[in-house]
Design a protein around this motif. Sequence first.
Motif, mmCIF file in Angstrom:
data_model
loop_
_atom_site.group_PDB
_atom_site.id
_atom_site.type_symbol
_atom_site.label_atom_id
_atom_site.label_comp_id
_atom_site.label_asym_id
_atom_site.label_seq_id
_atom_site.Cartn_x
_atom_site.Cartn_y
_atom_site.Cartn_z
ATOM 1 N N GLU A 285 0.855 -1.181 0.000
ATOM 2 C CA GLU A 285 0.000 0.000 0.000
ATOM 3 C C GLU A 285 0.896 1.238 0.000
ATOM 4 O OE1 GLU A 285 -2.814 -0.074 3.165
ATOM 5 O OE2 GLU A 285 -3.723 -1.974 2.528
ATOM 6 N N PHE A 286 0.332 2.373 -0.401
ATOM 7 C CA PHE A 286 1.105 3.618 -0.382
ATOM 8 C C PHE A 286 1.702 3.884 0.993
ATOM 9 C CE2 PHE A 286 -1.928 5.287 -3.808
ATOM 10 C CZ PHE A 286 -1.027 5.004 -4.819
ATOM 11 N N ALA A 287 0.919 3.618 2.028
ATOM 12 C CA ALA A 287 1.334 3.963 3.385
ATOM 13 C C ALA A 287 2.566 3.195 3.831
ATOM 14 C CB ALA A 287 0.187 3.708 4.360
ATOM 15 N N GLU A 288 2.926 2.145 3.098
ATOM 16 C CA GLU A 288 4.165 1.442 3.446
ATOM 17 C C GLU A 288 5.398 2.214 2.990
ATOM 18 O OE1 GLU A 288 4.728 -2.921 2.661
ATOM 19 O OE2 GLU A 288 6.464 -2.186 1.517
ATOM 20 N N TYR A 289 5.361 2.730 1.780
ATOM 21 C CA TYR A 289 6.625 3.231 1.224
ATOM 22 C C TYR A 289 6.640 4.695 0.812
ATOM 23 C CZ TYR A 289 4.783 3.023 -3.586
ATOM 24 O OH TYR A 289 4.061 3.234 -4.727
ATOM 25 N N ASP A 290 5.512 5.397 0.710
ATOM 26 C CA ASP A 290 5.546 6.698 0.039
ATOM 27 C C ASP A 290 6.123 7.811 0.911
ATOM 28 O OD1 ASP A 290 3.535 7.633 1.713
ATOM 29 O OD2 ASP A 290 2.032 7.887 0.154
ATOM 30 N N LEU A 291 6.190 9.008 0.331
ATOM 31 C CA LEU A 291 6.783 10.151 1.026
ATOM 32 C C LEU A 291 5.859 10.718 2.093
ATOM 33 C CD1 LEU A 291 8.856 12.439 1.434
ATOM 34 C CD2 LEU A 291 7.869 13.580 -0.556
ATOM 35 N N LEU A 292 4.584 10.824 1.800
ATOM 36 C CA LEU A 292 3.689 11.479 2.740
ATOM 37 C C LEU A 292 3.398 10.631 3.966
ATOM 38 C CD1 LEU A 292 3.353 13.486 0.405
ATOM 39 C CD2 LEU A 292 0.919 13.582 0.945
ATOM 40 N N TYR A 293 3.199 9.323 3.783
ATOM 41 C CA TYR A 293 2.772 8.474 4.894
ATOM 42 C C TYR A 293 3.757 7.355 5.237
ATOM 43 C CZ TYR A 293 -1.598 10.612 3.328
ATOM 44 O OH TYR A 293 -2.565 11.509 2.952
ATOM 45 N N GLY A 294 4.632 7.020 4.316
ATOM 46 C CA GLY A 294 5.400 5.790 4.435
ATOM 47 C C GLY A 294 6.846 5.954 4.841
ATOM 48 N N LEU A 295 7.606 4.887 4.592
ATOM 49 C CA LEU A 295 8.997 4.817 5.039
ATOM 50 C C LEU A 295 9.919 5.742 4.259
ATOM 51 C CD1 LEU A 295 9.025 0.984 5.661
ATOM 52 C CD2 LEU A 295 9.573 2.718 7.384
ATOM 53 N N THR A 296 9.560 6.101 3.045
ATOM 54 C CA THR A 296 10.365 7.090 2.322
ATOM 55 C C THR A 296 10.343 8.431 3.044
ATOM 56 O OG1 THR A 296 10.095 6.038 0.165
ATOM 57 C CG2 THR A 296 10.597 8.387 0.165
ATOM 58 N N GLY A 297 9.169 8.838 3.531
ATOM 59 C CA GLY A 297 9.076 10.100 4.266
ATOM 60 C C GLY A 297 9.876 10.075 5.549
ATOM 61 N N ILE A 298 9.779 8.967 6.283
ATOM 62 C CA ILE A 298 10.573 8.853 7.509
ATOM 63 C C ILE A 298 12.057 8.878 7.159
ATOM 64 C CG2 ILE A 298 11.130 7.334 9.437
ATOM 65 C CD1 ILE A 298 8.198 6.435 9.403
ATOM 66 N N GLY A 299 12.418 8.229 6.044
ATOM 67 C CA GLY A 299 13.812 8.264 5.599
ATOM 68 C C GLY A 299 14.282 9.664 5.264
ATOM 69 N N ALA A 300 13.379 10.490 4.704
ATOM 70 C CA ALA A 300 13.738 11.882 4.403
ATOM 71 C C ALA A 300 14.085 12.632 5.683
ATOM 72 C CB ALA A 300 12.597 12.576 3.669
#
Length: 374
Positions: free
Chosen positions: A107-122
């Motif tokens: 799902e988006f919430a796993e990996y995306d910028l707004l909700y997911g791990l990409t955002g936390i990575g940022a």
Amino acid sequence: MNRAAQSLAKGAAGQALLRIEQAATGHGSWNSVHAHLAEAMNGGVSAGPGMGLFYGAPAAAYAVHSATIGPGRYQRAIRALDEAVETTTRARLAAAHTRIDRSHTPEFAEYDLLYGLTGIGAHLLRHHRGGELLEEVLTYLVRLTDPLPNGLPGWWTHLAPSGERSPDYLGGHGNLGLAHGISGPLALLSLATRHGVTVLGQPVAIRRILAWLDAWCQDGPTGPWWPEVVTRPEEADRRTRQRGPLRPSWCYGTPGLARAQQLAGLALADAARRQLAEAAVLGCLADPAQIGELPDDGGLCHGTAGLYQSVWRIAQDSTSPQFAEHLDALAALLPEPGEELAGLLDGTTGTALARATAATGAALSGWDSCLLLN
């Protein structure tokens, strides 16, 4: 707990970024920064499964860490927020790896910028660059690019672009955008590489994403462009049904996708990739039809503020003199934000931040790292 205030997208946490930038440039007070941070954390912040860079503990942590360029140190708050972010991030990483092990789609919430791990990575790249947790997020993103058993890319989701199931997207879709799609992980992996933070397989993952984006790159009268999403029938036909580029937004449009690819070109020392990305943006900016698709609200997500900030960052890493003239024209399109602040992504806070960049020629606080532009 004030749920609205702890939102980076809509609440006091996002408004604090404007106050930090204003204070850093001598156009505001650090007392105002403190007031917005206090409002964002009043009654505690969410550290549950729904948190992400734009809501909850990571949103508050991003804002508070950003404020440490000023006189406030906020060490007690930082320790509590960092602990909450780490605990939940590790749980989400474990769940993501389990999902991959089972060959399920994300799902988006796993990996995306707004909700997911990409955002936390940022957030981690900006404020915890030397930490193990960032490397674990990057390792997950590398694994995300492994193809699914059916040959589809690993980021292919079973959901519609709305984030829900839809009969119009029975086979799911591949999302190209910076906010919700694979350009977000591409930007993070590339920025991390530029900062010397790499894990096994990182260059391969970057090239794998670029190859998929190349497969969907379209040649238009004004230059290259990419569709926003790819459906299952389109993937089967290897042909998009989108007739041309849509609005030139940060979230889904050419400016956001091109910035991610320019960053990849810089990370890989690939001059041809940089030239492709910059040509796409210049073609977009020279097309009145595309510029005419922008809404009047000036927002960061899909308005003139996001376009301006994306192009400004692209210009900082380009040797082309053509961007300067376009930036002057784009600055003239930014509306006056007014005195009352609204949201960062869709409201006047984002517009005011882009106007500050246009006025000072800088983003001293690095606030746009939350957009993965820098």
